[in-house]
Write a protein that holds these residues in place. Structure first.
Motif, PDB file in Angstrom:
ATOM      1  N   GLU A 156       0.819  -1.214   0.000  1.00 43.54           N
ATOM      2  CA  GLU A 156       0.000   0.000   0.000  1.00 43.54           C
ATOM      3  C   GLU A 156       0.853   1.264   0.000  1.00 43.54           C
ATOM      4  OE1 GLU A 156      -3.732   2.210   2.271  1.00 43.54           O
ATOM      5  OE2 GLU A 156      -3.030   0.272   3.042  1.00 43.54           O
ATOM      6  N   ASN A 157       1.986   1.258   0.709  1.00 46.76           N
ATOM      7  CA  ASN A 157       2.829   2.458   0.743  1.00 46.76           C
ATOM      8  C   ASN A 157       3.303   2.860  -0.646  1.00 46.76           C
ATOM      9  OD1 ASN A 157       2.554   2.782   3.484  1.00 46.76           O
ATOM     10  ND2 ASN A 157       4.472   1.744   3.997  1.00 46.76           N
ATOM     11  N   TYR A 158       3.712   1.870  -1.451  1.00 48.17           N
ATOM     12  CA  TYR A 158       4.143   2.149  -2.821  1.00 48.17           C
ATOM     13  C   TYR A 158       2.972   2.727  -3.622  1.00 48.17           C
ATOM     14  CZ  TYR A 158       5.642   1.496  -7.632  1.00 48.17           C
ATOM     15  OH  TYR A 158       5.956   1.714  -8.955  1.00 48.17           O
ATOM     16  N   PHE A 159       1.798   2.101  -3.487  1.00 48.73           N
ATOM     17  CA  PHE A 159       0.622   2.578  -4.205  1.00 48.73           C
ATOM     18  C   PHE A 159       0.315   4.027  -3.832  1.00 48.73           C
ATOM     19  CE2 PHE A 159      -3.921   3.481  -4.267  1.00 48.73           C
ATOM     20  CZ  PHE A 159      -4.146   3.393  -5.634  1.00 48.73           C
ATOM     21  N   ARG A 160       0.326   4.336  -2.535  1.00 55.16           N
ATOM     22  CA  ARG A 160       0.005   5.704  -2.083  1.00 55.16           C
ATOM     23  C   ARG A 160       1.010   6.714  -2.618  1.00 55.16           C
ATOM     24  NH1 ARG A 160      -5.169   5.173  -1.406  1.00 55.16           N
ATOM     25  NH2 ARG A 160      -5.681   3.593   0.131  1.00 55.16           N
ATOM     26  N   LYS A 161       2.265   6.300  -2.754  1.00 54.93           N
ATOM     27  CA  LYS A 161       3.307   7.195  -3.278  1.00 54.93           C
ATOM     28  C   LYS A 161       3.041   7.522  -4.755  1.00 54.93           C
ATOM     29  CE  LYS A 161       8.308   7.200  -4.234  1.00 54.93           C
ATOM     30  NZ  LYS A 161       8.241   7.168  -5.699  1.00 54.93           N
ATOM     31  N   ILE A 162       2.777   6.505  -5.580  1.00 56.69           N
ATOM     32  CA  ILE A 162       2.544   6.775  -7.008  1.00 56.69           C
ATOM     33  C   ILE A 162       1.212   7.495  -7.216  1.00 56.69           C
ATOM     34  CG2 ILE A 162       4.085   4.949  -7.849  1.00 56.69           C
ATOM     35  CD1 ILE A 162       1.622   3.198  -8.373  1.00 56.69           C
ATOM     36  N   GLU A 163       0.260   7.195  -6.361  1.00 55.65           N
ATOM     37  CA  GLU A 163      -1.037   7.876  -6.414  1.00 55.65           C
ATOM     38  C   GLU A 163      -0.841   9.372  -6.120  1.00 55.65           C
ATOM     39  OE1 GLU A 163      -5.201   6.736  -4.342  1.00 55.65           O
ATOM     40  OE2 GLU A 163      -3.587   7.180  -2.913  1.00 55.65           O
ATOM     41  N   ARG A 164      -0.100   9.688  -5.053  1.00 56.80           N
ATOM     42  CA  ARG A 164       0.159  11.072  -4.663  1.00 56.80           C
ATOM     43  C   ARG A 164       0.901  11.808  -5.779  1.00 56.80           C
ATOM     44  NH1 ARG A 164       2.655   9.916  -0.379  1.00 56.80           N
ATOM     45  NH2 ARG A 164       4.760  10.011  -1.214  1.00 56.80           N
ATOM     46  N   GLU A 165       1.941  11.193  -6.326  1.00 54.56           N
ATOM     47  CA  GLU A 165       2.728  11.834  -7.389  1.00 54.56           C
ATOM     48  C   GLU A 165       1.861  12.151  -8.610  1.00 54.56           C
ATOM     49  OE1 GLU A 165       5.903   9.033  -7.948  1.00 54.56           O
ATOM     50  OE2 GLU A 165       6.992   9.720  -6.164  1.00 54.56           O
ATOM     51  N   LEU A 166       0.995  11.221  -8.986  1.00 55.60           N
ATOM     52  CA  LEU A 166       0.126  11.427 -10.144  1.00 55.60           C
ATOM     53  C   LEU A 166      -0.862  12.572  -9.879  1.00 55.60           C
ATOM     54  CD1 LEU A 166      -1.049  10.718 -12.902  1.00 55.60           C
ATOM     55  CD2 LEU A 166      -2.407   8.925 -11.777  1.00 55.60           C
ATOM     56  N   ILE A 167      -1.467  12.589  -8.704  1.00 56.79           N
ATOM     57  CA  ILE A 167      -2.458  13.623  -8.386  1.00 56.79           C
ATOM     58  C   ILE A 167      -1.801  15.004  -8.327  1.00 56.79           C
ATOM     59  CG2 ILE A 167      -4.065  14.460  -6.618  1.00 56.79           C
ATOM     60  CD1 ILE A 167      -4.560  11.404  -5.986  1.00 56.79           C
ATOM     61  N   VAL A 168      -0.651  15.098  -7.700  1.00 54.10           N
ATOM     62  CA  VAL A 168       0.064  16.379  -7.628  1.00 54.10           C
ATOM     63  C   VAL A 168       0.389  16.863  -9.045  1.00 54.10           C
ATOM     64  CG1 VAL A 168       2.227  17.492  -6.908  1.00 54.10           C
ATOM     65  CG2 VAL A 168       0.956  16.066  -5.285  1.00 54.10           C
ATOM     66  N   ASP A 169       0.845  15.957  -9.895  1.00 52.67           N
ATOM     67  CA  ASP A 169       1.159  16.308 -11.278  1.00 52.67           C
ATOM     68  C   ASP A 169      -0.093  16.796 -12.018  1.00 52.67           C
ATOM     69  OD1 ASP A 169       2.770  16.418 -13.716  1.00 52.67           O
ATOM     70  OD2 ASP A 169       1.663  14.620 -14.326  1.00 52.67           O
ATOM     71  N   LEU A 170      -1.192  16.053 -11.905  1.00 52.46           N
ATOM     72  CA  LEU A 170      -2.433  16.438 -12.598  1.00 52.46           C
ATOM     73  C   LEU A 170      -2.938  17.795 -12.109  1.00 52.46           C
ATOM     74  CD1 LEU A 170      -4.338  13.027 -12.616  1.00 52.46           C
ATOM     75  CD2 LEU A 170      -3.403  14.221 -14.608  1.00 52.46           C
ATOM     76  N   CYS A 171      -2.912  18.004 -10.799  1.00 50.95           N
ATOM     77  CA  CYS A 171      -3.458  19.246 -10.234  1.00 50.95           C
ATOM     78  C   CYS A 171      -2.605  20.464 -10.565  1.00 50.95           C
ATOM     79  CB  CYS A 171      -3.620  19.119  -8.723  1.00 50.95           C
ATOM     80  SG  CYS A 171      -4.933  17.969  -8.247  1.00 50.95           S
ATOM     81  N   THR A 172      -1.300  20.282 -10.640  1.00 54.93           N
ATOM     82  CA  THR A 172      -0.427  21.437 -10.868  1.00 54.93           C
ATOM     83  C   THR A 172      -0.137  21.672 -12.348  1.00 54.93           C
ATOM     84  OG1 THR A 172       1.525  20.061 -10.471  1.00 54.93           O
ATOM     85  CG2 THR A 172       0.690  21.338  -8.613  1.00 54.93           C
ATOM     86  N   ASN A 173      -0.228  20.652 -13.175  1.00 51.97           N
ATOM     87  CA  ASN A 173       0.207  20.788 -14.567  1.00 51.97           C
ATOM     88  C   ASN A 173      -0.894  20.637 -15.609  1.00 51.97           C
ATOM     89  OD1 ASN A 173       2.972  21.201 -13.869  1.00 51.97           O
ATOM     90  ND2 ASN A 173       3.085  19.022 -13.404  1.00 51.97           N
ATOM     91  N   THR A 174      -2.135  20.458 -15.181  1.00 53.85           N
ATOM     92  CA  THR A 174      -3.234  20.370 -16.149  1.00 53.85           C
ATOM     93  C   THR A 174      -4.355  21.307 -15.718  1.00 53.85           C
ATOM     94  OG1 THR A 174      -4.478  18.581 -15.065  1.00 53.85           O
ATOM     95  CG2 THR A 174      -2.732  17.918 -16.591  1.00 53.85           C
ATOM     96  N   ARG A 175      -5.212  21.607 -16.659  1.00 52.40           N
ATOM     97  CA  ARG A 175      -6.405  22.413 -16.400  1.00 52.40           C
ATOM     98  C   ARG A 175      -7.557  21.803 -17.182  1.00 52.40           C
ATOM     99  NH1 ARG A 175      -4.579  28.791 -16.391  1.00 52.40           N
ATOM    100  NH2 ARG A 175      -2.887  28.555 -14.907  1.00 52.40           N
ATOM    101  N   LEU A 176      -8.767  22.217 -16.811  1.00 52.06           N
ATOM    102  CA  LEU A 176      -9.974  21.831 -17.553  1.00 52.06           C
ATOM    103  C   LEU A 176     -10.234  20.326 -17.550  1.00 52.06           C
ATOM    104  CD1 LEU A 176      -9.456  24.239 -20.591  1.00 52.06           C
ATOM    105  CD2 LEU A 176     -11.008  24.583 -18.651  1.00 52.06           C
ATOM    106  N   LYS A 177      -9.849  19.644 -16.499  1.00 50.55           N
ATOM    107  CA  LYS A 177     -10.084  18.197 -16.385  1.00 50.55           C
ATOM    108  C   LYS A 177     -11.107  17.929 -15.283  1.00 50.55           C
ATOM    109  CE  LYS A 177      -6.463  17.176 -19.062  1.00 50.55           C
ATOM    110  NZ  LYS A 177      -6.706  17.778 -20.345  1.00 50.55           N
ATOM    111  N   ILE A 178     -11.766  16.795 -15.390  1.00 48.87           N
ATOM    112  CA  ILE A 178     -12.582  16.258 -14.304  1.00 48.87           C
ATOM    113  C   ILE A 178     -11.782  15.067 -13.791  1.00 48.87           C
ATOM    114  CG2 ILE A 178     -14.808  15.307 -13.604  1.00 48.87           C
ATOM    115  CD1 ILE A 178     -14.998  18.150 -14.866  1.00 48.87           C
ATOM    116  N   ILE A 179     -11.414  15.089 -12.507  1.00 50.36           N
ATOM    117  CA  ILE A 179     -10.532  14.067 -11.942  1.00 50.36           C
ATOM    118  C   ILE A 179     -11.239  13.359 -10.796  1.00 50.36           C
ATOM    119  CG2 ILE A 179      -8.314  13.637 -10.812  1.00 50.36           C
ATOM    120  CD1 ILE A 179      -7.319  16.299 -12.112  1.00 50.36           C
ATOM    121  N   SER A 180     -11.290  12.043 -10.892  1.00 46.37           N
ATOM    122  CA  SER A 180     -11.881  11.219  -9.839  1.00 46.37           C
ATOM    123  C   SER A 180     -10.753  10.582  -9.027  1.00 46.37           C
ATOM    124  CB  SER A 180     -12.751  10.125 -10.475  1.00 46.37           C
ATOM    125  OG  SER A 180     -13.083   9.144  -9.530  1.00 46.37           O
TER     126      SER A 180
END
Length: 187
Positions: A63-87
Motif C-alpha cells: 500500500e505504501n508504494y501505491f500511495r506514493k505513485i497515487e500522490r505523485e500522479l495527483i500532484v502532477d495532474l493538479c499542478t500541470n493540467t487544467r480543464l479536467k474532471i478528476i476522480s
C-alpha cells in the motif's frame, strides 16, 4: 485558495472525492461530457501506466508504494493540467499533500452518501477493493466514518443518497456554472 489562486475558476480542474463505490467515476464521466472536458480516473490511470490492477499493485508492491505513485500522479495532474474532471480513489484524499494540492489548484466536490445507502453497495464492490479485504462490516463502517471526516474538507458537497448519476452530475454542473457566474461574471 493557496498559492495558485490566480488560476481562473473556469479553468480549474474539478476533483471528485468520496468513499469507494459512491459513484465518482460514473458521475465524473457524466460531468466531463456535460462540460466538454476530459475525464481522468486516477485509479484507472495508475493501472494503465503500471500495466497492473490496483489489487495487484497492493499485493505485489504494498500500500505504501501505491500511495506514493497515487500522490505523485495527483500532484502532477493538479499542478500541470487544467480543464479536467478528476476522480480520486477513496483513500487518496487522506494524504495531506493530496488534499492541499487539490484545494489550492482545483474545485473539490465531495460525493457524500449515507452509511445505510453505501452498505447496500458493499457486495458489488468488495472484491476489487484491496482496502476492504478481510474486514468485518464494523471495521468497514469505522473506515467509512474516519474517511468521511477528511472528506468534509472540500469546496462543495453533493448528497447522492437518492440521486441517480445523471441527476448528481447535473447538480455538480449547475453548481459549477453558478460559481462561474458569481465569481467570474465578466469572463
Amino acid at each position: 485558495m493557496g498559492a495558485y489562486s490566480n488560476i481562473p475558476l473556469r479553468e480549474r480542474n474539478i476533483v471528485l472525492i468520496g468513499f469507494m463505490g459512491v459513484g465518482k467515476t460514473t458521475i465524473g464521466q457524466l460531468v466531463a461530457k456535460k462540460l466538454y472536458r476530459d475525464f481522468i480516473d486516477v485509479d484507472q490511470e495508475i493501472e494503465k501506466r503500471h500495466h497492473m490492477s490496483i489489487p495487484d499493485i497492493f499485493e505485489q508492491m504494498g500500500e505504501n508504494y501505491f500511495r506514493k505513485i497515487e500522490r505523485e500522479l495527483i500532484v502532477d495532474l493538479c499542478t500541470n493540467t487544467r480543464l479536467k474532471i478528476i476522480s480520486l480513489g477513496g483513500g487518496a484524499y487522506l494524504q495531506e499533500e493530496v488534499r492541499n494540492v487539490c484545494l489550492s489548484h482545483c474545485i473539490v466536490f465531495f460525493l457524500d452518501l449515507s452509511w445505510e445507502c453505501w452498505k447496500e453497495r458493499l457486495p458489488l464492490i468488495v472484491d476489487n477493493r484491496p482496502v476492504l479485504k478481510n474486514k468485518t462490516l464494523e471495521e468497514v463502517e469505522q473506515l467509512f466514518f474516519q474517511r468521511r471526516n477528511v472528506y468534509s474538507i472540500h469546496n462543495s458537497r453533493v448528497l447522492t443518497n437518492n440521486l441517480d448519476p445523471e441527476t448528481a452530475a447535473n447538480e455538480i454542473v449547475e453548481s459549477i456554472k453558478w460559481t462561474w457566474e458569481v465569481y467570474e461574471p465578466n469572463e
